[in-house]
Motif scaffolding. Structure first.
Motif, PDB file in Angstrom:
ATOM      1  N   MET A  35      -0.388  -7.293  16.061  1.00  0.00           N
ATOM      2  CA  MET A  35       0.999  -6.830  16.506  1.00  0.00           C
ATOM      3  C   MET A  35       1.045  -5.610  17.209  1.00  0.00           C
ATOM      4  N   ILE A  36       0.760  -4.543  16.430  1.00  0.00           N
ATOM      5  CA  ILE A  36       0.901  -3.092  17.016  1.00  0.00           C
ATOM      6  C   ILE A  36      -0.200  -2.893  18.527  1.00  0.00           C
ATOM      7  N   ILE A  37      -1.020  -3.724  18.372  1.00  0.00           N
ATOM      8  CA  ILE A  37      -2.100  -3.622  19.365  1.00  0.00           C
ATOM      9  C   ILE A  37      -1.270  -4.427  20.645  1.00  0.00           C
ATOM     10  N   THR A  38      -0.977  -5.406  20.622  1.00  0.00           N
ATOM     11  CA  THR A  38      -0.391  -6.421  21.787  1.00  0.00           C
ATOM     12  C   THR A  38       0.986  -6.006  22.199  1.00  0.00           C
ATOM     13  N   ILE A  39       1.796  -4.994  21.394  1.00  0.00           N
ATOM     14  CA  ILE A  39       3.040  -4.644  21.801  1.00  0.00           C
ATOM     15  C   ILE A  39       2.959  -3.719  22.980  1.00  0.00           C
ATOM     16  N   PRO A  40       3.543  -3.924  24.060  1.00  0.00           N
ATOM     17  CA  PRO A  40       3.464  -2.809  25.137  1.00  0.00           C
ATOM     18  C   PRO A  40       4.155  -1.590  24.926  1.00  0.00           C
ATOM     19  N   LYS A  41       3.612  -0.540  25.538  1.00  0.00           N
ATOM     20  CA  LYS A  41       4.111   0.807  25.421  1.00  0.00           C
ATOM     21  C   LYS A  41       5.482   0.834  25.826  1.00  0.00           C
ATOM     22  N   ALA A  42       6.676   1.498  25.194  1.00  0.00           N
ATOM     23  CA  ALA A  42       7.872   1.311  25.659  1.00  0.00           C
ATOM     24  C   ALA A  42       8.171   2.318  26.569  1.00  0.00           C
ATOM     25  N   ASN A  43       8.880   2.105  27.739  1.00  0.00           N
ATOM     26  CA  ASN A  43       8.773   2.949  28.694  1.00  0.00           C
ATOM     27  C   ASN A  43      10.588   3.185  28.942  1.00  0.00           C
ATOM     28  N   HIS A  44      10.809   4.674  28.391  1.00  0.00           N
ATOM     29  CA  HIS A  44      12.411   4.597  28.627  1.00  0.00           C
ATOM     30  C   HIS A  44      12.856   5.539  29.790  1.00  0.00           C
ATOM     31  N   SER A  45      12.025   5.606  30.580  1.00  0.00           N
ATOM     32  CA  SER A  45      12.403   6.429  31.876  1.00  0.00           C
ATOM     33  C   SER A  45      12.962   5.426  32.960  1.00  0.00           C
ATOM     34  N   VAL A  46      13.795   6.116  33.765  1.00  0.00           N
ATOM     35  CA  VAL A  46      14.602   5.502  35.170  1.00  0.00           C
ATOM     36  C   VAL A  46      14.045   6.123  35.921  1.00  0.00           C
ATOM     37  N   ASN A  47      13.379   5.292  37.159  1.00  0.00           N
ATOM     38  CA  ASN A  47      12.869   6.077  38.258  1.00  0.00           C
ATOM     39  C   ASN A  47      14.141   6.212  39.125  1.00  0.00           C
ATOM     40  N   LEU A  48      14.283   7.367  39.624  1.00  0.00           N
ATOM     41  CA  LEU A  48      15.086   7.756  40.813  1.00  0.00           C
ATOM     42  C   LEU A  48      14.478   8.157  42.058  1.00  0.00           C
ATOM     43  N   ASN A  49      14.983   8.090  43.218  1.00  0.00           N
ATOM     44  CA  ASN A  49      14.777   8.558  44.385  1.00  0.00           C
ATOM     45  C   ASN A  49      15.603   9.580  44.560  1.00  0.00           C
ATOM     46  N   MET A  50      15.320  10.916  44.092  1.00  0.00           N
ATOM     47  CA  MET A  50      15.970  11.972  44.490  1.00  0.00           C
ATOM     48  C   MET A  50      15.754  12.709  45.557  1.00  0.00           C
ATOM     49  N   PRO A  51      16.844  13.226  46.419  1.00  0.00           N
ATOM     50  CA  PRO A  51      16.618  13.904  47.837  1.00  0.00           C
ATOM     51  C   PRO A  51      15.633  15.349  47.465  1.00  0.00           C
ATOM     52  N   VAL A  52      14.929  15.446  48.618  1.00  0.00           N
ATOM     53  CA  VAL A  52      13.991  16.347  48.548  1.00  0.00           C
ATOM     54  C   VAL A  52      14.343  17.610  49.515  1.00  0.00           C
ATOM     55  N   GLY A  53      14.086  18.849  48.963  1.00  0.00           N
ATOM     56  CA  GLY A  53      14.570  20.042  49.617  1.00  0.00           C
ATOM     57  C   GLY A  53      15.925  20.401  49.207  1.00  0.00           C
ATOM     58  N   THR A  54      16.492  21.543  49.808  1.00  0.00           N
ATOM     59  CA  THR A  54      17.861  22.047  49.496  1.00  0.00           C
ATOM     60  C   THR A  54      18.871  21.255  50.499  1.00  0.00           C
ATOM     61  N   PRO A  55      20.194  21.217  49.750  1.00  0.00           N
ATOM     62  CA  PRO A  55      21.206  20.615  50.469  1.00  0.00           C
ATOM     63  C   PRO A  55      21.469  21.578  51.459  1.00  0.00           C
ATOM     64  N   PRO A  56      22.203  21.240  52.507  1.00  0.00           N
ATOM     65  CA  PRO A  56      22.525  22.104  53.628  1.00  0.00           C
ATOM     66  C   PRO A  56      23.724  22.793  52.979  1.00  0.00           C
ATOM     67  N   PRO A  57      23.835  24.183  53.444  1.00  0.00           N
ATOM     68  CA  PRO A  57      25.083  24.829  52.875  1.00  0.00           C
ATOM     69  C   PRO A  57      26.397  24.237  53.705  1.00  0.00           C
ATOM     70  N   PRO A  58      27.516  24.169  53.116  1.00  0.00           N
ATOM     71  CA  PRO A  58      28.910  23.910  53.686  1.00  0.00           C
ATOM     72  C   PRO A  58      29.183  24.366  54.920  1.00  0.00           C
ATOM     73  N   VAL A  59      29.853  23.587  55.725  1.00  0.00           N
ATOM     74  CA  VAL A  59      30.335  24.031  56.877  1.00  0.00           C
ATOM     75  C   VAL A  59      31.434  25.127  56.930  1.00  0.00           C
ATOM     76  N   LYS A  60      32.300  24.574  56.045  1.00  0.00           N
ATOM     77  CA  LYS A  60      33.477  25.510  55.935  1.00  0.00           C
ATOM     78  C   LYS A  60      33.822  25.436  54.373  1.00  0.00           C
ATOM     79  N   GLU A  61      34.872  26.325  54.100  1.00  0.00           N
ATOM     80  CA  GLU A  61      35.329  26.453  52.872  1.00  0.00           C
ATOM     81  C   GLU A  61      36.158  25.401  52.674  1.00  0.00           C
ATOM     82  N   PRO A  62      36.228  24.915  51.445  1.00  0.00           N
ATOM     83  CA  PRO A  62      37.318  23.882  51.203  1.00  0.00           C
ATOM     84  C   PRO A  62      38.687  24.315  51.165  1.00  0.00           C
TER      85      PRO A  62
END
Length: 141
Positions: A35-62
């Motif tokens: 049973m130990i051999i046949t149980i698949p390895k548990a994967n508790h991660s969630v794959n996210l597509n995160m943006p790459v790079g730095t966000p642009p600076p705000p155009v104007k102050e809120p």
């Protein structure tokens, strides 16, 4: 092999009263290992597509609107007293109608009743104000 006295040589051997547990334990160990051999390895991660790079600076102050709630329940809109609930809701409606809503900072006094603050927040939510936050929470610690 029964080694005993010659008198008991003609009698039937005594039946063994205990169950042999060794084969049962061996089978259980093999099943556990399988049973130990046949149980698949548990994967508790969630794959996210995160943006790459730095966000642009705000155009104007809120734009920031400050709503103060005084200790006696008096509501101040940018340091101007709001006379009643209907005029507060009219101002919140104007804020919610803008395409780029200003930030609403709600600053309750430490001694004010929760009912007053909850009423202001409920009115803002009901009228469609999305950028609202509580300011000065460190005074409540």
């Amino acid at each position: 092999m029964n080694v005993g006295s010659p008198a008991s040589a003609g009698a039937d051997p005594e039946p063994m009263m205990e169950m042999n547990m060794t084969p049962l334990i061996d089978v259980m160990l093999v099943l556990i290992i399988m049973m130990i051999i046949t149980i698949p390895k548990a994967n508790h991660s969630v794959n996210l597509n995160m943006p790459v790079g730095t966000p642009p600076p705000p155009v104007k102050e809120p734009v920031v609107i400050t709503i103060d709630v005084d200790f006696d329940g008096t509501i101040l809109w940018d340091n101007a007293v709001v006379p009643d609930r209907s005029s507060l809701e009219a101002k919140l409606t104007d804020v919610a109608a803008q395409p780029d809503q200003p930030e609403v900072h709600l600053r309750p006094n430490k001694l004010v009743s929760y009912k007053v603050v909850a009423g202001v927040m409920a009115s803002a939510q009901r009228l469609g104000v999305t950028k609202i936050g509580l300011v000065g929470n460190e005074q409540f610690q």
